[in-house]
Design a protein around this motif. Structure first.
Motif, short mmCIF file in Angstrom:
data_model
loop_
_atom_site.label_atom_id
_atom_site.label_comp_id
_atom_site.label_asym_id
_atom_site.label_seq_id
_atom_site.Cartn_x
_atom_site.Cartn_y
_atom_site.Cartn_z
N PRO A 110 0.79 -1.22 0.00
CA PRO A 110 0.00 0.00 0.00
C PRO A 110 0.83 1.28 0.00
O PRO A 110 0.41 2.29 -0.56
N GLN A 111 2.01 1.25 0.60
CA GLN A 111 2.81 2.46 0.68
C GLN A 111 3.22 2.95 -0.70
O GLN A 111 3.31 4.16 -0.94
N GLU A 112 3.44 2.04 -1.64
CA GLU A 112 3.79 2.43 -3.00
C GLU A 112 2.65 3.17 -3.69
O GLU A 112 2.87 3.95 -4.62
N ALA A 113 1.42 2.91 -3.24
CA ALA A 113 0.24 3.50 -3.88
C ALA A 113 -0.15 4.85 -3.29
O ALA A 113 -1.11 5.47 -3.75
N LEU A 114 0.57 5.32 -2.29
CA LEU A 114 0.20 6.58 -1.63
C LEU A 114 0.19 7.81 -2.54
O LEU A 114 -0.62 8.72 -2.32
N PRO A 115 1.05 7.91 -3.58
CA PRO A 115 1.00 9.10 -4.42
C PRO A 115 -0.36 9.35 -5.08
O PRO A 115 -0.65 10.47 -5.49
N PHE A 116 -1.19 8.31 -5.19
CA PHE A 116 -2.50 8.48 -5.84
C PHE A 116 -3.60 8.76 -4.82
O PHE A 116 -4.76 8.94 -5.20
N PHE A 117 -3.25 8.80 -3.54
CA PHE A 117 -4.28 9.04 -2.52
C PHE A 117 -4.34 10.53 -2.18
O PHE A 117 -3.33 11.22 -2.19
N PHE A 118 -5.54 11.00 -1.86
CA PHE A 118 -5.76 12.42 -1.54
C PHE A 118 -4.78 12.86 -0.44
O PHE A 118 -4.66 12.20 0.58
N PRO A 119 -4.08 13.99 -0.62
CA PRO A 119 -3.06 14.40 0.35
C PRO A 119 -3.65 14.71 1.73
O PRO A 119 -4.70 15.34 1.84
N GLU A 120 -2.94 14.28 2.76
CA GLU A 120 -3.40 14.54 4.12
C GLU A 120 -3.49 16.03 4.41
O GLU A 120 -4.43 16.50 5.07
N SER A 121 -2.51 16.79 3.94
CA SER A 121 -2.52 18.24 4.20
C SER A 121 -3.73 18.91 3.55
O SER A 121 -4.29 19.86 4.10
N ALA A 122 -4.16 18.41 2.40
CA ALA A 122 -5.36 18.94 1.75
C ALA A 122 -6.61 18.52 2.53
O ALA A 122 -7.55 19.30 2.69
N TYR A 123 -6.60 17.29 3.03
CA TYR A 123 -7.74 16.80 3.83
C TYR A 123 -7.94 17.66 5.07
O TYR A 123 -9.05 17.95 5.48
#
Length: 241
Positions: A110-123
């Motif tokens: 899952p860590q490799e897939a993090l670039p496609f997940f909504f950014p925490e700072s934006a959340y």
């Protein structure tokens, strides 16, 4: 986007929430793994979008904006203001994110897939809730991890031989979500009906990405599997073969 991950913790009770274009159930936690790339080739199909009970408005006329990270000293787009730019599925950053998601699924990492997940700072900017960071880490990332593991299981022992074709996004069905519609204090585009297509064993197959939301003119996945769901277990959304 870099996010610290913990161990997957499966809760026993389901809770229904509405957050960031996304309701939820109990809050699982996260886990990492390894790395390997994969290829691409043919078109995908798109299902009708899932229904939503949240407030929304017709999509405004998309505006132009600078690159997602322009003006951010840290290179983190989530620290910059939101824009009304409607994302495209041909943008290089989007395509890189899709490939990161696919690599994470193939490698069961899952860590490799993090670039496609909504950014925490934006959340943190978007959500009008008491502790958005906790919700992000314990619920959203937790489910993302579980769903990536589930997608890897779907590929089975031939995961390394599966080849990415691409992702289709029905941008014409995207909705501009107004503040207050989904416990949000900022607006964003949300779209249902995206599908990831791949080939495996001579067959073309696909599965859905439950919902994508926008930040500064880029699509990010916020729910890979269905949301909400009755139990905190990894789920592949609408697989087709």
């Amino acid at each position: 986007m870099r996010t610290r991950m913990g161990l997957v913790a499966v809760a026993t009770a389901a809770v229904t929430l509405t957050a960031a274009g996304c309701g939820g159930s109990s809050s699982p936690k996260a886990a990492p793994a390894a790395a390997t790339p994969s290829g691409a080739s043919t078109p995908a199909t798109t299902p009708a979008p899932a229904s939503s009970g949240s407030a929304q408005s017709p999509s405004p006329t998309p505006s132009l904006s600078p690159s997602p990270t322009a003006g951010s000293p840290s290179g983190d787009p989530g620290k910059l203001p939101q824009t009304k730019t409607l994302p495209t599925s041909t943008d290089p950053q989007f395509l890189a994110g899709v490939n990161a998601l696919w690599q994470g699924i193939v490698d069961d990492n899952p860590q490799e897939a993090l670039p496609f997940f909504f950014p925490e700072s934006a959340y943190q900017q978007v959500k009008a809730i008491a502790n958005p960071s906790s919700d992000y880490q314990n619920r959203l990332i937790g489910f993302y991890n579980l769903d990536i593991h589930a997608a890897h299981r779907l590929l089975g022992s031939g995961a390394k031989d599966a080849k990415l074709v691409g992702v289709t996004v029905p941008a014409g069905q995207a909705q501009w979500i107004l503040p207050g519609g989904e416990q949000n204090k900022l607006s964003y585009y949300r779209v249902y009906g995206a599908r990831l297509t791949y080939t495996q064993g001579g067959k073309t197959k696909s599965f859905g990405l439950f919902s994508l939301i926008s930040w500064r003119g880029e699509w990010y996945v916020v729910h890979l599997g269905p949301n909400p769901r009755p139990k905190p277990v990894g789920t592949v959304y609408q697989p087709r073969s």
